[in-house]
Design a protein around this motif. Structure first.
Motif, PDB file in Angstrom:
ATOM      1  N   ALA A 153      37.974  40.523  49.647  1.00  0.00           N
ATOM      2  CA  ALA A 153      37.112  41.357  48.454  1.00  0.00           C
ATOM      3  C   ALA A 153      37.878  41.053  47.233  1.00  0.00           C
ATOM      4  O   ALA A 153      36.813  41.879  46.051  1.00  0.00           O
ATOM      5  CB  ALA A 153      38.643  42.818  49.271  1.00  0.00           C
ATOM      6  N   SER A 154      38.498  40.684  46.965  1.00  0.00           N
ATOM      7  CA  SER A 154      38.691  40.448  45.480  1.00  0.00           C
ATOM      8  C   SER A 154      37.978  39.747  44.858  1.00  0.00           C
ATOM      9  O   SER A 154      36.853  40.399  43.457  1.00  0.00           O
ATOM     10  CB  SER A 154      40.291  40.697  44.384  1.00  0.00           C
ATOM     11  N   ARG A 155      37.547  38.954  45.500  1.00  0.00           N
ATOM     12  CA  ARG A 155      36.763  37.766  44.931  1.00  0.00           C
ATOM     13  C   ARG A 155      35.507  38.000  44.843  1.00  0.00           C
ATOM     14  O   ARG A 155      34.823  37.868  44.389  1.00  0.00           O
ATOM     15  CB  ARG A 155      37.522  36.387  45.375  1.00  0.00           C
ATOM     16  N   ILE A 191      42.585  41.217  39.508  1.00  0.00           N
ATOM     17  CA  ILE A 191      40.416  41.073  40.712  1.00  0.00           C
ATOM     18  C   ILE A 191      40.236  39.694  39.934  1.00  0.00           C
ATOM     19  O   ILE A 191      39.635  38.607  41.294  1.00  0.00           O
ATOM     20  CB  ILE A 191      40.014  42.481  40.554  1.00  0.00           C
ATOM     21  N   ALA A 192      39.874  38.982  39.213  1.00  0.00           N
ATOM     22  CA  ALA A 192      39.676  38.013  38.595  1.00  0.00           C
ATOM     23  C   ALA A 192      40.347  36.830  39.008  1.00  0.00           C
ATOM     24  O   ALA A 192      39.945  35.646  39.301  1.00  0.00           O
ATOM     25  CB  ALA A 192      39.600  37.784  37.107  1.00  0.00           C
ATOM     26  N   LEU A 205      33.439  32.022  46.381  1.00  0.00           N
ATOM     27  CA  LEU A 205      34.278  32.454  47.102  1.00  0.00           C
ATOM     28  C   LEU A 205      34.506  33.104  48.794  1.00  0.00           C
ATOM     29  O   LEU A 205      35.483  33.950  48.951  1.00  0.00           O
ATOM     30  CB  LEU A 205      32.971  34.128  47.303  1.00  0.00           C
ATOM     31  N   SER A 206      35.026  31.642  49.282  1.00  0.00           N
ATOM     32  CA  SER A 206      35.857  31.652  49.932  1.00  0.00           C
ATOM     33  C   SER A 206      36.563  32.419  50.593  1.00  0.00           C
ATOM     34  O   SER A 206      37.445  32.228  49.458  1.00  0.00           O
ATOM     35  CB  SER A 206      35.544  30.258  50.886  1.00  0.00           C
ATOM     36  N   SER A 207      37.193  32.499  51.793  1.00  0.00           N
ATOM     37  CA  SER A 207      39.272  33.170  51.567  1.00  0.00           C
ATOM     38  C   SER A 207      40.373  31.865  51.132  1.00  0.00           C
ATOM     39  O   SER A 207      40.130  30.465  50.977  1.00  0.00           O
ATOM     40  CB  SER A 207      39.073  33.269  53.142  1.00  0.00           C
ATOM     41  N   PRO A 208      40.721  32.659  50.463  1.00  0.00           N
ATOM     42  CA  PRO A 208      41.798  31.544  49.593  1.00  0.00           C
ATOM     43  C   PRO A 208      43.203  31.418  50.504  1.00  0.00           C
ATOM     44  O   PRO A 208      42.688  31.520  52.238  1.00  0.00           O
ATOM     45  CB  PRO A 208      42.621  32.739  48.598  1.00  0.00           C
TER      46      PRO A 208
END
Length: 430
Positions: free
Chosen positions: A386-388, A333-334, A221-224
């Protein structure tokens, strides 16, 4: 010739569940997820369209496939007879309409073939996908003493209301068939609250909502990776349906500026429309907009993960379009993408609630272009993050719990049903 019932495993009998869908199962993501989720409750077989050679194929999760063959158009006499029944149903006295519409439905050889296959299989619960599978499921369920659950993917009486012949002649037939059969189900589900409310208002049956979300993606869930603000990659995927006005998104990206690229990943349901979109892309933004072939349902989220923004602007030309909660929104979102949608109430509410994207202030190309042009790399990265986070709850695993609860309740009320020879005897009047 109907498909023979697949062989069952030996040993203590598990509940038998059939998912019936008059669709090409290999690309029907909702039905595939449904079958896999229900395989934890019993032996699941999906009856639908697909190559006969695929009979018995594992669909994942232990669910298996059984082909019932694709529909045929029938000869000219048969088509005229069906049209005549629809016309008569529209003009006949009310007391005759039900019989006329039922005769219209059962003139389709596919439905008769599916009913025979289901009775031969003798499931304990039948999950009918969409309105057109419901009468088959109800009749087979009556013969077997089986439970029936219906999954209503759209608000069926208004699905193609923008087509005059369909609206005037076909919609009343669907409406009557639903009025006759929906109250006879043991449970119903649908894809969103607006559709559930519409069914409750019209037929007195409120379906349980099971969202069109894909499987949870194994990703932190960290930033891409930060978005390149000079090359923002947009993607849309789905069927090539003219009624969705995909050219609006194409025109919007063309007008938004050179920072934006768009890939349209389309199922070729309308080859001519795809050719028109390809030609339009070549005229408006030849190096930035590309029409691409589809990928398998199980590969969609991984494919999407290579983009920055998922886009779906759907003009509200029908009731179902106005109230859509499509699988692609949850796929975006996924995949951890920022999302751009039009002001469709259900989609806009979800995007705003989770803070995972932007909502255009109109459905036209100009409004969508303005929305895109205002995006910055930093904003897109916030929406991606936020999507993650949202994907941790908006996924097939969460929705499967609701689906299993519904079907488990029906199974509990319907002890393991009759054997195939008993069902055949009853169906023949024995």
């Amino acid at each position: 010739m109907s498909a023979p019932p697949p062989e069952r495993a030996t040993g203590p009998r598990r509940p038998s569940i059939v998912c019936l869908a008059f669709s090409p199962i290999a690309r029907d993501a909702r039905v595939l997820r449904q079958a896999r989720a229900l395989a934890t409750l019993g032996d699941v077989v999906v009856y639908g369209y697909g190559p006969r050679a695929d009979d018995g194929r594992d669909l994942g999760g232990g669910a298996r496939f059984a082909a019932i063959g694709a529909p045929s158009r029938g000869g000219i006499v048969d088509r005229l007879a069906k049209a005549a029944l629809l016309v008569l149903g529209r003009i006949a006295p009310r007391r005759w309409r039900g019989a006329l519409y039922h005769r219209w439905y059962w003139r389709y050889e596919l439905y008769m073939r599916a009913r025979i296959a289901l009775v031969a299989h003798a499931p304990d619960v039948i999950v009918a996908n969409d309105w057109n599978a419901l009468p088959v499921a109800i009749e087979a369920g009556r013969a077997l003493g089986a439970g029936v659950v219906v999954d209503l993917h759209e608000f069926a009486p208004r699905q193609f209301e923008n087509r005059p012949f369909w609206r005037i002649f076909v919609a009343p037939a669907i409406d009557r068939l639903l009025a006759d059969h929906l109250p006879r189900t043991n449970a119903a589900i649908t894809v969103g609250d607006a559709l559930a409310e519409a069914y409750a208002s019209r037929y007195g049956v409120r379906p349980v909502v099971v969202l069109n979300a894909p499987a949870r993606r194994d990703a932190p869930l960290s930033s891409p990776t930060p978005t390149d603000p000079h090359t923002i990659r947009l993607v849309h995927h789905g069927v090539a349906a003219r009624g969705r006005h995909l050219e609006t998104m194409l025109e919007a990206v063309a007008a938004a500026g050179d920072r934006f690229t768009l890939d349209l990943v389309l199922v070729p349901t309308d080859v001519a429309y795809i050719a028109e979109l390809t030609a339009l892309a070549a005229r408006r933004a030849p190096t930035r907009i590309t029409v691409r072939p589809p990928v398998a349902p199980d590969d969609i989220v991984a494919m999407l993960a290579g983009y920055d923004v998922g886009i779906f602007v759907l003009p509200p030309t029908t009731f179902n379009h106005a109230n859509a909660m499509p699988n692609k929104l949850f796929d975006f979102i996924a995949a951890g993408l920022a999302v751009c949608v039009g002001p469709s109430p259900a989609m806009a509410d979800l995007v705003r609630r989770h803070g995972c994207g932007v909502v255009a202030d109109g459905f036209d190309a100009a409004a969508t272009a303005r929305c895109l042009a205002a995006l910055t790399g930093e904003a897109i990265d916030r929406y991606k993050a936020a999507s993650r986070v949202a994907a941790a709850s908006l996924n097939a695993e969460t929705e499967a719990e609701t689906l299993r609860d519904v079907v488990a309740g029906v199974l509990a009320a319907h002890p393991l049903g009759r054997r195939p020879d008993e069902a055949a005897a009853l169906d023949d009047g024995g």
